[in-house]
Every structure is written in structure tokens, then in C-alpha cells.
Scaffold this active site. Structure first.
Site, PDB file in Angstrom:
ATOM      1  N   LYS A  61       0.878  -1.093  -0.103  1.00 35.21           N
ATOM      2  CA  LYS A  61      -0.001  -0.055  -0.160  1.00 35.21           C
ATOM      3  C   LYS A  61       0.717   1.020   0.069  1.00 35.21           C
ATOM      4  O   LYS A  61       0.562   2.180  -0.651  1.00 35.21           O
ATOM      5  CB  LYS A  61      -0.710  -0.107   1.485  1.00 35.21           C
ATOM      6  CG  LYS A  61      -1.952  -1.183   1.052  1.00 35.21           C
ATOM      7  CD  LYS A  61      -2.739  -1.126   2.538  1.00 35.21           C
ATOM      8  CE  LYS A  61      -3.532  -2.436   2.263  1.00 35.21           C
ATOM      9  NZ  LYS A  61      -4.113  -3.065   3.581  1.00 35.21           N
ATOM     10  N   GLN A 105      -5.307  -2.324   9.667  1.00 33.76           N
ATOM     11  CA  GLN A 105      -5.092  -3.335   9.369  1.00 33.76           C
ATOM     12  C   GLN A 105      -5.469  -4.780  10.128  1.00 33.76           C
ATOM     13  O   GLN A 105      -5.177  -4.633  11.365  1.00 33.76           O
ATOM     14  CB  GLN A 105      -3.442  -3.324   8.866  1.00 33.76           C
ATOM     15  CG  GLN A 105      -2.811  -4.442   8.353  1.00 33.76           C
ATOM     16  CD  GLN A 105      -3.142  -4.479   6.688  1.00 33.76           C
ATOM     17  OE1 GLN A 105      -3.201  -3.545   6.238  1.00 33.76           O
ATOM     18  NE2 GLN A 105      -3.496  -5.817   6.064  1.00 33.76           N
ATOM     19  N   ASP A 130     -11.857   1.563   3.689  1.00 31.09           N
ATOM     20  CA  ASP A 130     -12.105  -0.033   3.904  1.00 31.09           C
ATOM     21  C   ASP A 130     -13.663  -0.249   3.732  1.00 31.09           C
ATOM     22  O   ASP A 130     -14.031  -1.548   3.435  1.00 31.09           O
ATOM     23  CB  ASP A 130     -11.444  -0.556   5.000  1.00 31.09           C
ATOM     24  CG  ASP A 130      -9.806  -1.244   4.700  1.00 31.09           C
ATOM     25  OD1 ASP A 130      -9.709  -1.135   3.446  1.00 31.09           O
ATOM     26  OD2 ASP A 130      -9.206  -1.356   5.586  1.00 31.09           O
TER      27      ASP A 130
END
Ligand code: NAP
Length: 305
Positions: A61, A105, A130
Site C-alpha cells: 500500500k 490493518q 475500507d
């Protein structure tokens, strides 16, 4: 894998090619919006602990952000951090006008299992790139315009669009119903006008569910689940599965396997069908789609606000 023109093989939906083109579009969009807004899109990545798989995803990322001209801030807490400390950091990031997206994460360490929902839901919905807060899940489940879909679902939708495979009016079967992949993929296809069936481990007749589809999307994490019996000529098959399996014939003795028996299924799909490879298919689209979400969030916060 063989896609030579004279052999009866389906079209290969190559995620690398789609990603390269869509990445260029993203770079151009950022450059144009930077001129108008005077700001730079920025993503906060919260990591707890030091799992090597999480570290590898995060590094992908960060690299992608650098390549497209976005900023990122990696906040790495020790495994012993308290939920309250994470919560406080997220509140601070929510209030930071120069931070446009926040991701946590996953997976979080076992010690934070009970606090997981509270941590995820602490992210302001407009920065939830997300698409995993309860508010975002409700928005995409209901097909609300502007809903932020989790990256894999958006990546699949972008891949189909790149290869001009229509979704509206088509029968789509999604195998898998996780909140991360199966459910949002079903929702994004339904929002695009597809007639969607969701199959899962309790589905009694998986063959009937998969065979009746124009587009079959498989996200079960079960290598070899989809065999020639599950498909018919002319279908589009999207394989989301990525399971590490040992294989003594490849360097390192391990490879990533999809859910579809690629060679034998390809032979049934024929030249009128299409299929994604693993690796090199959906996996290529996921980070790209995360940053498409970030750029949408940045646009919404700075330009359309
Ligand atoms: P998950 O949470 O384990 O969900 C798997 C889903 O598949 C569940 O809904 C399960 O049904 C269903 N399933 C399992 N076995 C089945 C069977 N024999 N027949 C029919 N359905 C079955 O996994 P996930 O997070 O959604 O991920 C799925 C796969 O996608 C994994 O291989 C993962 O590594 C991969 N993935 C790839 C990307 C990418 O970018 N390429 C991104 C994310 C995930 P139940 O609900 O009934 O248990």
C-alpha cells in the site's frame, strides 16, 4: 495457462493490464484535483503488532501511494497497546483535515478481539476507505449511492468494467458471504443491476447455483472448489481465492492457489468465456481499488464539500 488465439481457451482477464491503465487514470485524477484543491490525498494505516503478512500488505500500500502521488502515515502500535489508545489515535485522525482515509490493518491481535468492533466503528464514515464500519456496511448493503465498498469488491467491479463485461441484467453468483469479500461483491453487482445469488458452505446444490450464472465470482478460499461440473461454456469466472499451498515443483516450494481448477474449467468455458488467473487477476485490483476509495473520500472532503 494458454490463451493462444487458435486454441479453444477463454479470454484471460488480466489484472495486471487493467491495473496499469486504471493506475494511470488515478495519477491523472490526482494531478487535476490537486490543482483545484491545493491538497494531497493522505491515508493513515494503523497496524497493531508485527505480523509478517500484514507488513507485506502494508508495504504494498505504501509503495502504491508513492507511485500515484498520495501520502500515507503508518502508525504501528505494539501488540500490548490498549484499545483506548487506538481509539484516541483514531479520534485524532478523524479530526485531522489533512487525513482523508483511515484503515485498520486486519487481523488485530487476539487480545483486542473484544474491542475489534469498537475500534473499526471509531473511524469516521467519510474516511472509512475500507468500507468496514457498521455505517459503511449498512450503506453498501442497501446499495446507497456513494457507498464505500471494500476494495476487493470494487476491484472486481473495475476489472469487469475494464474488460467491457456487462453486469446489469446478468445472473451473477457469488460463492462466499464474508463481510470483507462475498457480501460487498454481491452488493456491488446488485447495485449495478445484476440478479445476484449468494452461495456458501451450507448451499445444498452448489453446482446448480454456479452453473446458472452468467458471471461466477468465487471467494471461498478453497483451492479446486470449482471444477468443470460447476461451469458451462461462455461464462465469466472470477477467482478471488488466494490460498498458500505447498508445491515442490515451484521455486520456494509454495504457491498461491485460487478456488478454481483453472485449466480444466478453462477448457469448458471455451472461446466465448472469460476467466481470471491466480495470481495476476483480482489480487492486482485490490490495492488500486483501495486508493480509488481514498481519492473519492479526498474529493468528497475537499472539493464537493
Ligand atoms: P472467509 O471469511 O473465510 O469466507 C469464505 C466464504 O466461503 C464463507 O462465506 C464460506 O461459507 C464460503 N465457503 C467456504 N467453503 C465453501 C464451500 N465448500 N462451498 C461454498 N462456500 C464455501 O474468506 P474471505 O475473507 O471472504 O476470503 C475468501 C478468499 O478470498 C480467500 O482465499 C482469501 O485469501 C481471498 N481474498 C483475496 C483477495 C484478493 O485481493 N485477491 C482479497 C481478500 C480475500 P460460510 O459463510 O457458510 O462459512
Amino acid at each position: 495457462m494458454n490463451n493462444a488465439g487458435f486454441l479453444p481457451f477463454p479470454r484471460i482477464l488480466d489484472g495486471r493490464i487493467a491495473r496499469a491503465k486504471l493506475k494511470k487514470d488515478l495519477i491523472q485524477r490526482i494531478a487535476e484535483l490537486r490543482k483545484i484543491s491545493g491538497s494531497v490525498p493522505k491515508l493513515a494505516i494503523i497496524q497493531v503488532g508485527s505480523r509478517s503478512d500484514s507488513a507485506a500488505y502494508i508495504s504494498g500500500k505504501k509503495q502504491f501511494a508513492a507511485e500515484i502521488g498520495a501520502l500515507e502515515q503508518h502508525i504501528n502500535f505494539p501488540e500490548t497497546v490498549s484499545a483506548d489508545d487506538i481509539f484516541a489515535k483514531i479520534s485524532e485522525l478523524n479530526d485531522d483535515r489533512d487525513m482523508h482515509g483511515i484503515i485498520v490493518q486486519l487481523p488485530l491481535p487476539a487480545a483486542l478481539a473484544e474491542a475489534k468492533d469498537r475500534i473499526m466503528n471509531a473511524v469516521d464514515q467519510k474516511k472509512d476507505v475500507d468500507g468496514l464500519t457498521e455505517a459503511s456496511i449498512a450503506a453498501w448493503s442497501e446499495g446507497k449511492p456513494g457507498a464505500m465498498y471494500p476494495a476487493t469488491a470494487r476491484g472486481i467491479s473495475e476489472l469487469l468494467a475494464y474488460y467491457h463485461i456487462p453486469v446489469a441484467g446478468k445472473k451473477v453468483t457469488v460463492v462466499g458471504r464474508s463481510v470483507l469479500v462475498g457480501r460487498p461483491t454481491a452488493a456491488i453487482c446488485a447495485a449495478a443491476g445484476a440478479e445476484v445469488t449468494v452461495a456458501h458452505s451450507k448451499t445444498e446444490d452448489l453446482v446448480a447455483a454456479t452453473k446458472s450464472a452468467d458471471i461466477l465470482i468465487v471467494a471461498a478460499g478453497k483451492p479446486g472448489l470449482i471444477t468443470p461440473d460447476h461451469v458451462h461454456a461462455g461464462q465469466t469466472v472470477i477467482d478471488v481465492g488466494t490460498t498458500p499451498v505447498s508445491d515442490s515443483t515451484v521455486p520456494g516450494g509454495a504457491r498461491i492457489a485460487g478456488d478454481v481448477d483453472f485449466d480444466r474449467v478453462s477448457a469448458v468455458l471455451g472461446t466465448s468465456g472469460a476467466i481470471t488467473p491466480v495470481p495476476g487477476g483480482v489480487g492486482q485490483m485490490t490495492v488500486l481499488a483501495l486508493f480509488e476509495n481514498l481519492i473519492d473520500a479526498w474529493y468528497n472532503q475537499h472539493i464537493s464539500a
